[in-house]
Structure formats: structure tokens, C-alpha cells
Design a protein around this motif. Structure first.
Motif: not given
Length: 344
Positions: A84, A129, A151, A163, A165, A304-305, A308
Motif C-alpha cells: 500500500f 487507512s 482507504h 474515500w 474502498d 488503490s493506493a 488515493l
């Protein structure tokens, strides 16, 4: 080609004002994207390295974003957290922004540490997170009007923050249906004690699918442990595997739990998946390297990171813009740790 030693040198080369070049390097939305790209390309070609202190004075921003690094577990040795943070670093570095990892001591408070970080003014925004059902960190950042992205989600539907998810609830319902279709009737869920929302959503997904069957022959054994409590984890796994009517299929809310469960089952002489089917969640690298390979859900950790990081930079650039939310569907990765139910 001459080297640009200063912002003025770069501005003269481009035929732009130093103010425009400074704002372009800071990725201000007021500067046209084509101009920002032209300035960035010229800076690379001329070897210009921005003076971060001067940029901070000109823009009112530090050029840093923060992430709380929990030391109560394994830190960056945790496979999920390591991947991450790598994704975050890559996402921010692509935009010339530095990621500040702020270590929270084992006996420290996340909330107090976050408050100190925000009050210091060292960062322009925060990535959160390990989101809790009622997370005081979310309340703090919203009250202070600090740009942040999370996250995960709190338990409050419709809360106003940005957010990203993965849909663990639907995933665990899908996993239950898969195993039920393979003849399993005695189920288990191996979970954690902490009030993290992802745990509750994955448990709820299994429970809703379980209840929807209306089948009196079904049973569900639910055990949990502290996330980083090695002794507690061993006790929880023993409670799952030992005793009468042991489950023939277990869903673990995270791959680390699933891998420990497989090792403990094999140490007891159980065959996976002949005697016990196991499905995890996250698809950490070791999930593909164990024998048998772990069936799990790919949570796209690094991607995902990176997403973000992009969301936070957009939030910093336009703090009053509508909040962005993304719910991703994790992909089921079929390996060898699940199979048909053993014969009665």
C-alpha cells in the motif's frame, strides 16, 4: 542545452513569467494542463530541481502529504501495508509530491499523533487507512478542514468525505455461495477483534448470504482475535479447528489469517482442500506462493493506493469540490485452497 539553475532561468527559457512557472510546477488547476505539461517537460530537460522551501512560500503549501505508519503491528514488513505504501509513494512521486511517513509508536495514540501532525503544518493533506466504524480521525480532519482521503469507510452512510474502498460485503457473499454450491454446510469465519469497518462488512456479507439460504442444516462458527496478537491468533485458530463439528469451509477476513489457518490445519494432519476449504481476502504476494495456493479476493492494493494519491492531490487543489467516492469490486482469484465438501 544549458542547465536551469533557478526558476528565473526556466521561465526565461519558456518565455513565461516566474509566477506562471511556479504555479505550473505546483500543479495549480488555474494553469492550463498543456502549460503545466510543457513546464514539467522543460524542467526535466534542463535539470531544474524546484526549491521546496521557495515553493512552499509561494504557494502556501509544504509539498508533503502525510500517512500514519502504525508500529503496533509489523510496520512496513506487513505485506499489505508495504504494498500500500509503495503504491502511495509512486502516485505522489509522479506529481512531484513527497509522502511523509509518520510512525505511531506501539503504545501511541493514532488520534493524538494525527493532531500533532496536522497542527505542525508539515503536510498539505492526509491519507487515512484502517478506518473504524466511528473513526475519531475522520471527525478531527473534517472539523479542522484538512484535505484527506480514506482507504475504507466509516459505518455512517453518506458521510461527507472522500474515500476509496473494495466491496468486501459482496465478495464474502459470493464466496459463501461458491462454497455452498460445492456442498459445504459447516462454515466458519476467522476475523479480528478491532472495530475496523472492513471486518464488519465482510462478516455481514457472509451472514446475509448464510441467512438468505434459510437452510437448517447450515452452521456457522465465528472466532476472532487481536489483529497483531500472535498468541490470540493461535487460540482463535484452535477454536476453529478443534472440537466437534469442525467447519469444512472457512472464510478469513484477511490473507494473513487464512495462511496461518492453513498452516495450523496441515500441522493437525488435515488436508487443504480435501478436509478444509479456505478463502482469504487481499491477495498479498505470499497467497500465490503457499501450497496449496490460497483462493482469495484481489483488493488491488497498490492500484488503490495510487488512486488515493490522485484523489488527495485533487482534493488539495480544489478543497471545496464535491467529495469523490469509489467502491471497487475485488476479483476472486481461484487457486487450490478450496474444493468440494468432504464426504459425510
Amino acid at each position: 542545452m544549458p542547465k536551469a539553475n533557478s526558476l528565473s532561468d526556466l521561465a526565461r527559457h519558456l518565455g513565461l513569467s516566474p509566477a506562471t512557472v511556479s504555479r505550473a510546477l505546483a500543479q495549480h488547476e488555474a494553469i492550463a494542463k498543456s502549460t503545466r505539461e510543457r513546464v514539467a517537460e522543460a524542467a526535466r530537460e534542463l535539470g531544474y530541481v524546484p526549491n521546496r522551501a521557495a515553493q512552499a512560500l509561494a504557494s502556501g503549501r509544504s509539498g508533503y502529504v502525510g500517512f500514519l505508519l502504525p508500529m503496533g503491528g509489523r510496520g512496513l514488513a506487513d505485506p499489505f501495508l508495504g504494498e500500500f505504501v509503495s503504491g502511495l509513494t509512486e502516485g505522489f512521486a509522479a506529481k512531484g509530491v513527497e509522502l511523509l511517513l509518520s510512525a505511531v509508536p506501539r503504545d501511541g495514540s493514532d488520534l493524538r499523533h494525527l493532531e500533532n501532525l496536522v497542527t505542525s503544518g508539515r503536510v498539505d493533506g492526509i491519507v487515512l487507512s484502517r478506518i473504524e466504524v466511528d473513526d475519531p480521525r475522520v471527525h478531527l480532519l473534517r472539523d479542522r478542514k484538512v484535505p484527506f482521503v480514506a482507504h475504507g469507510r466509516t459505518g455512517a452512510e453518506g458521510a461527507a468525505y472522500s474515500w476509496l474502498d473494495t466491496d468486501g460485503e459482496t465478495a464474502f457473499a459470493e464466496a459463501f455461495d461458491l462454497l455452498h454450491g460445492l456442498g459445504h454446510r459447516r462454515f466458519g469465519i476467522l476475523s479480528i477483534d478491532e472495530p475496523l469497518t472492513f471486518r464488519h462488512r465482510r462478516e455481514a456479507g457472509l451472514r446475509s448470504a448464510f441467512d438468505a439460504k434459510g437452510d437448517p442444516s447450515l452452521s456457522l462458527r465465528h472466532v476472532s482475535c487481536g489483529r497483531y496478537d500472535a498468541e490470540g491468533r493461535a487460540r482463535a485458530i484452535a477454536a476453529m479447528l478443534d472440537g466437534d463439528d469442525r467447519p469444512t469451509a472457512v472464510l478469513a477476513v484477511a490473507d494473513g489469517l487464512a495462511l496461518d489457518l492453513i498452516a495450523a490445519a496441515q500441522a493437525r494432519g488435515l488436508d487443504v482442500p480435501g478436509d478444509l476449504s479456505v478463502i482469504g481476502y487481499d491477495n498479498i504476494p505470499s497467497a500465490a506462493r503457499v501450497t496449496p495456493g490460497l483462493t482469495t479476493f484481489d483488493a488491488s492494493i497498490a492500484a488503490s493506493a495510487t488512486a488515493l494519491a490522485e484523489m488527495l492531490l485533487a482534493r488539495i487543489a480544489a478543497p471545496d469540490a464535491p467529495h469523490e467516492t469509489r467502491l471497487l469490486k475485488p476479483q476472486l482469484v481461484l487457486r487450490q485452497s478450496h474444493g468440494t465438501a468432504p464426504a459425510a
